[in-house]
Design a protein around this motif. Structure first.
Motif, PDB file in Angstrom:
ATOM      1  N   LYS A 134      46.838  54.715  31.854  1.00 31.35           N
ATOM      2  CA  LYS A 134      47.518  54.219  30.661  1.00 31.35           C
ATOM      3  C   LYS A 134      48.051  52.800  30.898  1.00 31.35           C
ATOM      4  O   LYS A 134      47.897  51.921  30.049  1.00 31.35           O
ATOM      5  N   ALA A 135      48.646  52.567  32.059  1.00 30.08           N
ATOM      6  CA  ALA A 135      49.195  51.244  32.364  1.00 30.08           C
ATOM      7  C   ALA A 135      48.075  50.209  32.495  1.00 30.08           C
ATOM      8  O   ALA A 135      48.214  49.073  32.025  1.00 30.08           O
ATOM      9  N   VAL A 136      46.947  50.589  33.111  1.00 26.04           N
ATOM     10  CA  VAL A 136      45.811  49.669  33.235  1.00 26.04           C
ATOM     11  C   VAL A 136      45.270  49.324  31.850  1.00 26.04           C
ATOM     12  O   VAL A 136      44.968  48.165  31.559  1.00 26.04           O
ATOM     13  N   THR A 137      45.183  50.311  30.983  1.00 22.01           N
ATOM     14  CA  THR A 137      44.704  50.075  29.624  1.00 22.01           C
ATOM     15  C   THR A 137      45.652  49.148  28.865  1.00 22.01           C
ATOM     16  O   THR A 137      45.205  48.255  28.140  1.00 22.01           O
ATOM     17  N   GLU A 138      46.944  49.319  29.042  1.00 20.29           N
ATOM     18  CA  GLU A 138      47.914  48.438  28.383  1.00 20.29           C
ATOM     19  C   GLU A 138      47.777  47.008  28.888  1.00 20.29           C
ATOM     20  O   GLU A 138      47.879  46.058  28.111  1.00 20.29           O
ATOM     21  N   GLY A 178      44.608  38.885  44.613  1.00 20.74           N
ATOM     22  CA  GLY A 178      43.974  37.664  44.127  1.00 20.74           C
ATOM     23  C   GLY A 178      43.435  37.858  42.730  1.00 20.74           C
ATOM     24  O   GLY A 178      44.000  38.600  41.926  1.00 20.74           O
ATOM     25  N   ASP A 179      42.277  37.220  42.470  1.00 13.43           N
ATOM     26  CA  ASP A 179      41.728  37.334  41.121  1.00 13.43           C
ATOM     27  C   ASP A 179      40.964  38.634  40.903  1.00 13.43           C
ATOM     28  O   ASP A 179      40.720  39.021  39.769  1.00 13.43           O
ATOM     29  N   HIS A 180      40.584  39.338  41.969  1.00 14.33           N
ATOM     30  CA  HIS A 180      39.966  40.649  41.848  1.00 14.33           C
ATOM     31  C   HIS A 180      40.857  41.679  42.535  1.00 14.33           C
ATOM     32  O   HIS A 180      41.310  41.464  43.652  1.00 14.33           O
ATOM     33  N   ILE A 181      41.065  42.797  41.851  1.00 14.66           N
ATOM     34  CA  ILE A 181      41.956  43.832  42.374  1.00 14.66           C
ATOM     35  C   ILE A 181      41.149  45.108  42.562  1.00 14.66           C
ATOM     36  O   ILE A 181      40.514  45.597  41.615  1.00 14.66           O
ATOM     37  N   ASN A 182      41.183  45.630  43.768  1.00 18.00           N
ATOM     38  CA  ASN A 182      40.522  46.891  44.049  1.00 18.00           C
ATOM     39  C   ASN A 182      41.314  48.008  43.380  1.00 18.00           C
ATOM     40  O   ASN A 182      42.508  48.178  43.637  1.00 18.00           O
ATOM     41  N   ARG A 239      28.470  45.462  37.857  1.00 16.71           N
ATOM     42  CA  ARG A 239      28.210  44.908  39.177  1.00 16.71           C
ATOM     43  C   ARG A 239      29.285  45.288  40.181  1.00 16.71           C
ATOM     44  O   ARG A 239      29.003  45.554  41.338  1.00 16.71           O
ATOM     45  N   ARG A 240      30.547  45.293  39.730  1.00 14.29           N
ATOM     46  CA  ARG A 240      31.675  45.642  40.608  1.00 14.29           C
ATOM     47  C   ARG A 240      32.544  46.673  39.900  1.00 14.29           C
ATOM     48  O   ARG A 240      33.614  46.339  39.380  1.00 14.29           O
ATOM     49  N   PRO A 241      32.138  47.922  39.877  1.00 15.37           N
ATOM     50  CA  PRO A 241      32.864  48.932  39.096  1.00 15.37           C
ATOM     51  C   PRO A 241      34.209  49.330  39.687  1.00 15.37           C
ATOM     52  O   PRO A 241      35.034  49.915  38.991  1.00 15.37           O
ATOM     53  N   ASP A 242      34.463  49.012  40.945  1.00 14.68           N
ATOM     54  CA  ASP A 242      35.727  49.414  41.560  1.00 14.68           C
ATOM     55  C   ASP A 242      36.760  48.295  41.589  1.00 14.68           C
ATOM     56  O   ASP A 242      37.789  48.409  42.240  1.00 14.68           O
ATOM     57  N   PHE A 243      36.515  47.204  40.870  1.00 16.37           N
ATOM     58  CA  PHE A 243      37.434  46.074  40.822  1.00 16.37           C
ATOM     59  C   PHE A 243      37.731  45.697  39.374  1.00 16.37           C
ATOM     60  O   PHE A 243      36.859  45.767  38.518  1.00 16.37           O
ATOM     61  N   VAL A 244      38.982  45.311  39.128  1.00 11.80           N
ATOM     62  CA  VAL A 244      39.337  44.684  37.850  1.00 11.80           C
ATOM     63  C   VAL A 244      39.616  43.225  38.147  1.00 11.80           C
ATOM     64  O   VAL A 244      39.970  42.862  39.270  1.00 11.80           O
ATOM     65  N   GLN A 245      39.466  42.395  37.145  1.00  9.44           N
ATOM     66  CA  GLN A 245      39.676  40.967  37.331  1.00  9.44           C
ATOM     67  C   GLN A 245      40.943  40.540  36.617  1.00  9.44           C
ATOM     68  O   GLN A 245      41.145  40.868  35.439  1.00  9.44           O
ATOM     69  N   ARG A 246      41.787  39.810  37.333  1.00  8.84           N
ATOM     70  CA  ARG A 246      42.976  39.249  36.701  1.00  8.84           C
ATOM     71  C   ARG A 246      42.561  38.062  35.850  1.00  8.84           C
ATOM     72  O   ARG A 246      41.805  37.216  36.290  1.00  8.84           O
ATOM     73  N   VAL A 247      43.078  37.995  34.639  1.00  2.46           N
ATOM     74  CA  VAL A 247      42.735  36.907  33.730  1.00  2.46           C
ATOM     75  C   VAL A 247      43.829  35.847  33.725  1.00  2.46           C
ATOM     76  O   VAL A 247      43.571  34.660  33.709  1.00  2.46           O
ATOM     77  N   ALA A 248      45.064  36.277  33.757  1.00  4.20           N
ATOM     78  CA  ALA A 248      46.207  35.358  33.674  1.00  4.20           C
ATOM     79  C   ALA A 248      46.842  35.195  35.051  1.00  4.20           C
ATOM     80  O   ALA A 248      47.101  36.167  35.737  1.00  4.20           O
ATOM     81  N   PHE A 249      47.055  33.949  35.433  1.00  8.51           N
ATOM     82  CA  PHE A 249      47.689  33.655  36.715  1.00  8.51           C
ATOM     83  C   PHE A 249      48.903  32.768  36.488  1.00  8.51           C
ATOM     84  O   PHE A 249      48.858  31.843  35.687  1.00  8.51           O
ATOM     85  N   GLY A 250      49.939  33.033  37.218  1.00  6.03           N
ATOM     86  CA  GLY A 250      51.138  32.197  37.178  1.00  6.03           C
ATOM     87  C   GLY A 250      51.784  32.145  35.806  1.00  6.03           C
ATOM     88  O   GLY A 250      51.356  32.793  34.857  1.00  6.03           O
ATOM     89  N   LEU A 251      52.885  31.389  35.732  1.00  2.45           N
ATOM     90  CA  LEU A 251      53.608  31.260  34.459  1.00  2.45           C
ATOM     91  C   LEU A 251      53.706  29.836  34.031  1.00  2.45           C
ATOM     92  O   LEU A 251      53.766  28.903  34.562  1.00  2.45           O
TER      93      LEU A 251
END
Length: 197
Positions: free
Chosen positions: A168-172, A112-116, A185-197
């Motif tokens: 490296k891939a996460v940084t890219e 979803g919008d947050h990825i563990n 607040r949530r150090p073990d999750f990244v947030q997706r910014v772009a959804f769909g095309l």
């Protein structure tokens, strides 16, 4: 009182009027001929596609651009760009031979919008190491004693190498603006910014 607008016209004036009408008709026919022969629509000339471009939406997309969308498409369909033999046979399935960023972005589509980060890393690790486990079954045994390793078996990548590739891939992906790095607040999750095309 006599009408002053009707004056007698002399013969020289009649000749001048006739000549001017003839000149006017010749000029009109010349202009008509030039318009007919030289003022044709662009579509009538050969190779008019070079000069006239009718697909406005494609032209606007090319001029204005949508870099995020283009990056997303390229990451999702990198097998079309690479055109390697293994990717063309597999179709849309993820292969370890793909670029790490492409593998990671394809795996992000499952969340979803947050990825563990831990789950994302584990799925990345399983994709990267999946070809290594398949390679063991097809490797040839050396005729030497069993203490030696298989000849064609590639060295299994170490944990540190996989972690470095993942980082490296996460940084890219962060640099391209597709994900946002973890917060305090949530150090073990990244947030997706772009959804769909």
């Amino acid at each position: 009182m006599a009408d002053s607008s009707k004056r007698p016209v002399s013969r020289s004036q009649l000749n001048i009027e006739k000549e001017s009408r003839a000149v006017n008709e010749k000029a009109a026919s010349l202009i008509e001929c030039m318009v007919r022969d030289h003022m044709q629509p662009v579509e009538c000339s050969p190779l008019h596609e070079i000069v006239c471009f009718k697909n406005v939406e494609t032209l606007q997309l090319a001029l204005i651009g949508d870099p995020r969308r283009r990056i997303q498409i390229d990451l999702l369909e990198s097998y079309k760009i690479l055109r390697c033999s293994c990717c063309s046979r597999s179709g849309h399935s993820l292969l370890p031979s793909l670029h790490d960023t492409s593998i990671l972005y394809n795996l992000a589509q499952e969340h979803g919008d947050h990825i563990n980060l831990h789950d994302w890393y584990q799925s990345f690790k399983s994709k990267v190491c999946s070809s290594r486990s398949k390679g063991k079954h097809k490797s040839k045994q050396s005729p030497l004693p069993k203490k030696r390793k298989d000849m064609n078996e590639p060295d299994k990548p170490c944990e540190a190498s996989i972690q470095a590739r993942f980082c490296k891939a996460v940084t890219e992906l962060q640099i391209t603006g597709l994900i946002r790095m973890p917060t305090k607040r949530r150090p073990d999750f990244v947030q997706r910014v772009a959804f769909g095309l």
